[in-house]
Scaffold this motif. Structure first.
Motif, PDB file in Angstrom:
ATOM      1  N   GLN A  10       0.834  -1.205   0.000  1.00  0.00           N
ATOM      2  CA  GLN A  10       0.000   0.000   0.000  1.00  0.00           C
ATOM      3  C   GLN A  10       0.870   1.256   0.000  1.00  0.00           C
ATOM      4  OE1 GLN A  10      -3.344   0.012   2.705  1.00  0.00           O
ATOM      5  NE2 GLN A  10      -3.240   2.217   2.999  1.00  0.00           N
ATOM      6  N   THR A  11       1.936   1.237   0.793  1.00  0.00           N
ATOM      7  CA  THR A  11       2.859   2.379   0.808  1.00  0.00           C
ATOM      8  C   THR A  11       3.493   2.572  -0.563  1.00  0.00           C
ATOM      9  OG1 THR A  11       3.346   2.022   3.152  1.00  0.00           O
ATOM     10  CG2 THR A  11       4.938   3.316   1.887  1.00  0.00           C
ATOM     11  N   TYR A  12       3.888   1.471  -1.179  1.00  0.00           N
ATOM     12  CA  TYR A  12       4.490   1.528  -2.518  1.00  0.00           C
ATOM     13  C   TYR A  12       3.541   2.183  -3.513  1.00  0.00           C
ATOM     14  CZ  TYR A  12       5.472  -0.307  -7.205  1.00  0.00           C
ATOM     15  OH  TYR A  12       5.650  -0.424  -8.558  1.00  0.00           O
ATOM     16  N   VAL A  13       2.287   1.758  -3.550  1.00  0.00           N
ATOM     17  CA  VAL A  13       1.316   2.321  -4.488  1.00  0.00           C
ATOM     18  C   VAL A  13       1.194   3.829  -4.275  1.00  0.00           C
ATOM     19  CG1 VAL A  13      -1.111   2.357  -5.201  1.00  0.00           C
ATOM     20  CG2 VAL A  13       0.012   0.171  -4.716  1.00  0.00           C
ATOM     21  N   LYS A  14       1.091   4.246  -3.020  1.00  0.00           N
ATOM     22  CA  LYS A  14       0.913   5.669  -2.731  1.00  0.00           C
ATOM     23  C   LYS A  14       2.149   6.485  -3.133  1.00  0.00           C
ATOM     24  CE  LYS A  14      -2.500   4.979   0.934  1.00  0.00           C
ATOM     25  NZ  LYS A  14      -2.832   5.125   2.374  1.00  0.00           N
ATOM     26  N   LEU A  15       3.344   5.895  -2.997  1.00  0.00           N
ATOM     27  CA  LEU A  15       4.556   6.598  -3.415  1.00  0.00           C
ATOM     28  C   LEU A  15       4.633   6.726  -4.932  1.00  0.00           C
ATOM     29  CD1 LEU A  15       7.201   5.148  -0.930  1.00  0.00           C
ATOM     30  CD2 LEU A  15       6.229   7.465  -0.958  1.00  0.00           C
ATOM     31  N   SER A  52      12.944   9.882  -0.080  1.00  0.00           N
ATOM     32  CA  SER A  52      13.267   9.512   1.304  1.00  0.00           C
ATOM     33  C   SER A  52      12.313   8.433   1.814  1.00  0.00           C
ATOM     34  CB  SER A  52      13.197  10.752   2.201  1.00  0.00           C
ATOM     35  OG  SER A  52      13.430  10.409   3.551  1.00  0.00           O
ATOM     36  N   ALA A  53      11.024   8.591   1.502  1.00  0.00           N
ATOM     37  CA  ALA A  53      10.037   7.592   1.922  1.00  0.00           C
ATOM     38  C   ALA A  53      10.262   6.266   1.209  1.00  0.00           C
ATOM     39  CB  ALA A  53       8.633   8.114   1.655  1.00  0.00           C
ATOM     40  N   ALA A  54      10.680   6.317  -0.058  1.00  0.00           N
ATOM     41  CA  ALA A  54      10.965   5.085  -0.801  1.00  0.00           C
ATOM     42  C   ALA A  54      12.171   4.358  -0.207  1.00  0.00           C
ATOM     43  CB  ALA A  54      11.215   5.414  -2.271  1.00  0.00           C
ATOM     44  N   GLN A  55      13.184   5.103   0.194  1.00  0.00           N
ATOM     45  CA  GLN A  55      14.345   4.485   0.836  1.00  0.00           C
ATOM     46  C   GLN A  55      13.938   3.803   2.138  1.00  0.00           C
ATOM     47  OE1 GLN A  55      16.809   7.992   1.061  1.00  0.00           O
ATOM     48  NE2 GLN A  55      18.029   7.398  -0.732  1.00  0.00           N
ATOM     49  N   ALA A  56      13.072   4.450   2.901  1.00  0.00           N
ATOM     50  CA  ALA A  56      12.600   3.852   4.154  1.00  0.00           C
ATOM     51  C   ALA A  56      11.784   2.600   3.881  1.00  0.00           C
ATOM     52  CB  ALA A  56      11.765   4.872   4.924  1.00  0.00           C
ATOM     53  N   LEU A  57      10.957   2.650   2.845  1.00  0.00           N
ATOM     54  CA  LEU A  57      10.166   1.470   2.472  1.00  0.00           C
ATOM     55  C   LEU A  57      11.078   0.325   2.068  1.00  0.00           C
ATOM     56  CD1 LEU A  57       7.611  -0.089   1.706  1.00  0.00           C
ATOM     57  CD2 LEU A  57       7.629   1.116  -0.500  1.00  0.00           C
ATOM     58  N   ARG A  58      12.106   0.620   1.297  1.00  0.00           N
ATOM     59  CA  ARG A  58      13.012  -0.453   0.872  1.00  0.00           C
ATOM     60  C   ARG A  58      13.721  -1.050   2.075  1.00  0.00           C
ATOM     61  NH1 ARG A  58      18.057  -0.424  -1.872  1.00  0.00           N
ATOM     62  NH2 ARG A  58      18.018   1.863  -1.957  1.00  0.00           N
ATOM     63  N   GLY A  59      14.025  -0.231   3.071  1.00  0.00           N
ATOM     64  CA  GLY A  59      14.630  -0.758   4.289  1.00  0.00           C
ATOM     65  C   GLY A  59      13.695  -1.714   5.018  1.00  0.00           C
ATOM     66  N   ARG A  60      12.420  -1.361   5.094  1.00  0.00           N
ATOM     67  CA  ARG A  60      11.442  -2.247   5.747  1.00  0.00           C
ATOM     68  C   ARG A  60      11.279  -3.544   4.958  1.00  0.00           C
ATOM     69  NH1 ARG A  60       8.684   2.646   6.175  1.00  0.00           N
ATOM     70  NH2 ARG A  60       7.093   2.041   4.656  1.00  0.00           N
ATOM     71  N   LEU A  61      11.257  -3.433   3.648  1.00  0.00           N
ATOM     72  CA  LEU A  61      11.124  -4.637   2.818  1.00  0.00           C
ATOM     73  C   LEU A  61      12.331  -5.554   2.988  1.00  0.00           C
ATOM     74  CD1 LEU A  61       9.683  -3.003  -0.414  1.00  0.00           C
ATOM     75  CD2 LEU A  61       8.559  -4.812   0.910  1.00  0.00           C
ATOM     76  N   THR A  62      13.513  -4.969   3.049  1.00  0.00           N
ATOM     77  CA  THR A  62      14.727  -5.765   3.223  1.00  0.00           C
ATOM     78  C   THR A  62      14.685  -6.537   4.531  1.00  0.00           C
ATOM     79  OG1 THR A  62      15.997  -4.172   1.918  1.00  0.00           O
ATOM     80  CG2 THR A  62      17.246  -5.660   3.339  1.00  0.00           C
ATOM     81  N   ALA A  63      14.075  -5.934   5.553  1.00  0.00           N
ATOM     82  CA  ALA A  63      14.003  -6.577   6.875  1.00  0.00           C
ATOM     83  C   ALA A  63      12.831  -7.549   6.990  1.00  0.00           C
ATOM     84  CB  ALA A  63      13.881  -5.508   7.955  1.00  0.00           C
ATOM     85  N   THR A  64      12.008  -7.641   5.941  1.00  0.00           N
ATOM     86  CA  THR A  64      10.833  -8.520   5.974  1.00  0.00           C
ATOM     87  C   THR A  64      11.150  -9.845   5.301  1.00  0.00           C
ATOM     88  OG1 THR A  64       9.334  -6.617   5.872  1.00  0.00           O
ATOM     89  CG2 THR A  64       8.410  -8.760   5.287  1.00  0.00           C
TER      90      THR A  64
END
Length: 403
Positions: A10-15, A52-64
């Motif tokens: 959902q975050t990805y779509v909104k970005l 910046s938000a995309a970088q944070a999202l990629r960090g969360r995805l990497t940790a998932t």
């Protein structure tokens, strides 16, 4: 238990929707919740904030952890690579300079091969024999092509016959949503030959650019590429199999400058040869398409033989774009390269350079994408249509074709 990837999706779509505001061409299609799009327009995030938000999202995805389900693993990698591509697109908009190959890797997850100077010579030599005469080969080829132009008054009936046949051939092998449909429009003033605008609910608007005359073979190519089993089928399957059946909302949005485009364009190019193998295409030309267009059916085999040889020059567009965008040749030299090596008439060469100006490294997605998908399906073995349908219904991206 909630899927941990759903919130990230959902975050990805909104970005992606947010990026479409400063980059109007970025969002090619969206059929998700209207409120998400309205929110993106209202919030009006800056490109720096989106990145910046995309970088944070990629960090969360990497940790998932994606778990052990192969399709979910593909989904996880899809979200990672698409988000990374979004970051890189925003870097380009901010003025970061990349070479052609760096850009294609960053945005499309693939790099086109750099070919030696003599790569195209055998095909050009073969065409010298197939189109005899005096004068430059490009001029002879253009004169030969002009004998196979669809008269304007026959364009609609010819194109619709090609779409109907492509659809019938696809439906023999692929189950599509029962309500799938399309609309055809003829337009002018575009840098592309045709375009599929996917609207959701298994419906597409297919536009055909009539700025330049339409050659008979393009009726089949565009019908298959934009329609069946190309873009329309790809988007309808993603919507049906991944959005509606699994609730994977990331597939409600299609960012144009992303790895997904290599799969979209490559599968659409491969879909032409899948739906219309050479001998079957010749038979369709002879019995249906040439008569509709008012062209002599007896020349159908000659036409296909020449076009098969010209297809071997497809990677010349990549070579020209690389030299042009990396600053080693200017606009005039790029057009001349396309005319000499890709045999594009001057008007079409100029149109292609305008496409390169607008879309840059996107050009690799057609021919390299076709090559990668063909090799992937050959490696898989089995029934080509079944494997093709499975590919179109999955989140697989370019590096997943190679690895």
């Amino acid at each position: 238990m909630a899927d941990p990837l759903n919130a990230s999706a959902q975050t990805y779509v909104k970005l992606v929707l947010a990026a479409g505001r400063p980059d109007p061409d970025y969002v090619d299609a969206y059929y998700g919740p209207a409120a998400w799009k309205e929110s993106a327009q209202r919030e009006a995030l800056t490109p720096a904030a989106i990145r910046s938000a995309a970088q944070a999202l990629r960090g969360r995805l990497t940790a998932t952890s994606p778990g052990t389900d192969p399709l979910v693993q593909l989904r996880h990698r899809y979200l990672l690579l698409q988000t990374h591509s979004l970051e890189k697109r925003l870097e380009l908009l901010a003025g970061v300079r990349m070479t052609f190959d760096q850009e294609s890797q960053a945005l499309y997850d693939a790099v086109a091969p750099t070919l030696p100077p003599g790569y195209f010579e055998p095909s050009l030599a073969a065409l010298q024999k197939l189109i005899p005469g005096t004068g430059p080969l490009a001029e002879r080829y253009e004169a030969w092509q002009n004998q196979f132009i669809i008269p304007a008054e026959n364009l609609d009936i010819t194109f619709r016959a090609a779409v109907d046949e492509a659809r019938a051939r696809t439906l023999r092998h692929i189950r599509l949503p029962p309500a799938e449909s399309f609309t055809i429009e003829y337009v002018k003033g575009q840098v592309w030959s045709a375009y599929n605008w996917y609207k959701g609910n298994a419906h597409s608007l297919i536009q055909v650019n009539t700025d330049l005359p339409v050659e008979i073979g393009n009726a089949v190519t565009l019908a298959s590429h934009e329609g069946y089993p190309g873009h329309h089928v790809y988007n309808a399957l993603l919507e049906d199999r991944l959005v509606r059946q699994r609730g994977w909302m990331e597939f409600t949005v299609y960012p144009l400058y992303s790895p997904q485009s290599l799969i979209a364009e490559g599968s659409a190019e491969y879909g032409v040869e899948l739906a219309f193998p050479a001998e079957e295409r010749i038979a369709f030309y002879e019995k249906v398409l040439f008569p509709h267009a008012g062209l002599p059916p007896a020349r159908a085999r000659e036409y296909q033989t020449v076009k098969d040889t010209v297809d071997k020059l497809a990677h010349a567009a990549n070579q020209a774009a690389r030299e042009y965008l990396d600053g080693r040749i200017d606009r005039t030299a790029c057009q001349a390269y396309l005319t000499h090596y890709a045999l594009l008439p001057p008007a079409r060469a100029a149109q292609r350079v305008r496409f390169i100006d607008k879309n840059r490294a996107y050009v690799i997605n057609y021919n390299l994408g076709q090559d990668l998908i063909r090799a992937y399906l050959q490696k898989r073995g089995g029934d080509r249509w079944s494997e093709f349908e499975q590919l179109l219904s999955s989140p697989r991206l370019p590096s997943g074709l190679i690895g």
